[in-house]
Design an enzyme around this catalytic site. Structure first.
Site, PDB file in Angstrom:
ATOM      1  N   ASP A   9       0.853  -1.187   0.000  1.00  0.00           N
ATOM      2  CA  ASP A   9       0.000   0.000   0.000  1.00  0.00           C
ATOM      3  C   ASP A   9       0.896   1.246   0.000  1.00  0.00           C
ATOM      4  O   ASP A   9       1.737   1.389  -0.880  1.00  0.00           O
ATOM      5  CB  ASP A   9      -0.951  -0.086   1.213  1.00  0.00           C
ATOM      6  CG  ASP A   9      -1.951   1.049   1.319  1.00  0.00           C
ATOM      7  OD1 ASP A   9      -2.987   0.995   0.637  1.00  0.00           O
ATOM      8  OD2 ASP A   9      -1.704   1.980   2.109  1.00  0.00           O
ATOM      9  N   HIS A  62      -7.341  -6.378  -0.555  1.00  0.00           N
ATOM     10  CA  HIS A  62      -6.275  -5.388  -0.443  1.00  0.00           C
ATOM     11  C   HIS A  62      -5.200  -5.775   0.573  1.00  0.00           C
ATOM     12  O   HIS A  62      -4.031  -5.461   0.387  1.00  0.00           O
ATOM     13  CB  HIS A  62      -6.872  -4.031  -0.060  1.00  0.00           C
ATOM     14  CG  HIS A  62      -5.870  -2.935   0.012  1.00  0.00           C
ATOM     15  ND1 HIS A  62      -5.194  -2.475  -1.098  1.00  0.00           N
ATOM     16  CD2 HIS A  62      -5.391  -2.221   1.073  1.00  0.00           C
ATOM     17  CE1 HIS A  62      -4.357  -1.510  -0.738  1.00  0.00           C
ATOM     18  NE2 HIS A  62      -4.453  -1.344   0.576  1.00  0.00           N
TER      19      HIS A  62
END
Length: 318
Positions: A108, A290
């Site tokens: 991320d 994610h």
């Protein structure tokens, strides 16, 4: 099963004008250092599953809470969180340990920092591994403006910049609920809701999908943000345009060996032309959303180790 009590004890290390809370495993060896960089709103603890696997494979594993997180410094100035400071912290961390370079792994926002290490400190990066976020090539207009042109003013990155302090307060007030709603897996596809996504999550009494974290794991993240609040970590986003200017004269092509790991069910899409700007990249997908390394820990560790097995990892000592 990895539990919070299994996690390494931290050391507080002064670097680059701040102090970082750093967790370590393994010892200096011929395989060298590997630095794991968390994303937002995460913590070094997000790498809890990979740390023992990488240490057992012979790496010196170094996992900082980056500035704004955990017990690391949280400077008050917004510009203290720009990409020069974030990458400078990691370069100084290598200096502290006496390493000329390292393998850098980022998820991320941590992936963005790792890509930027290859741009701003190329000699300090031997190889890089990115999870979730492919390299974002610098475009013709600043990033906040670009994101707003695509997704509108309610996109959370735009909102963080255009309405400073608003989201910070709401996330702080609803900290545990926000984190519980954010850390989900098996989320069914659905169109985006109106409004700002992170504020929606903070104010929702429930969220789709299944919980990603056990209660004891969630408590680690909750305690960290109870201590710091969210402003320091959100300030990373408030430097998007400053970072865009910093990178104006930097060669955008990354020639380092790179591994890009996508979550096949992540909302972040694959980059269609990543090899054009990262010619030595290998791209793979894992059946995950994610939070790849927490949702599929064994697959993530194996993907990293299998890719690294093809290289001679003897580090140059500084």
């Amino acid at each position: 099963m990895t539990t919070p009590t299994d996690f390494p004890s931290p050391t507080i290390i002064p670097v680059n004008g701040v102090t970082l809370e750093v967790f370590e495993a393994g010892q200096p060896s011929s395989k060298g250092p590997i630095v794991l960089c968390h994303g937002w709103p995460e913590h070094a603890f997000s790498w809890r599953h990979q740390i023992p696997a990488l240490a057992a494979a012979g790496y010196h594993v170094i996992v900082p809470n980056q500035r704004g997180y955990g017990h690391s410094s949280c400077p008050g100035d917004v510009d203290a969180y720009d990409i020069k400071h974030l990458t400078g912290d990691l370069a100084a961390l290598l200096d502290h340990f006496g390493y000329a370079d390292a393998i850098f792994v980022g998820h991320d926002w941590g992936a963005n920092v790792v890509w930027s290490m290859a741009l701003l400190h190329p000699e300090r990066v031997s190889k890089l591994i990115a999870l979730s976020l492919p390299y974002q090539e610098r475009g013709d207009i600043p990033w906040t403006e670009f994101i707003e042109s695509l997704f509108g003013p309610d996109h959370y990155m735009v909102h963080f910049n255009r309405r400073p302090g608003v989201a910070d307060a709401i996330l702080d007030q609803n900290r545990l609920q926000f984190l519980r709603n954010l850390y989900r897996k098996d989320i069914p596809p659905a169109p985006p809701e109106p409004g700002m996504a992170m504020i929606n999550l903070a104010q929702a009494t429930s969220a789709p999908g299944a919980a990603l974290l056990r209660d004891d794991e969630l408590a680690v993240f909750d305690a960290a943000f109870a201590s710091t609040g969210f402003t320091g970590s959100i300030n990373w986003y408030r430097n998007l345009d400053r970072n865009w200017h910093h990178l104006a004269d930097v060669d955008p092509v990354i020639n380092h060996p790179a591994l890009m790991i996508y979550g096949d069910r992540d909302v972040i899409p694959r980059a269609p032309n990543l090899k054009d700007i990262v010619p030595n990249v290998t791209e793979i997908g894992i059946d995950a959303g994610h939070w790849i390394q927490q949702e599929r820990p064994d697959q993530t560790s194996m993907a990293i180790l299998d890719w690294l097995a093809d290289f001679d990892l003897s580090p140059r000592q500084g």
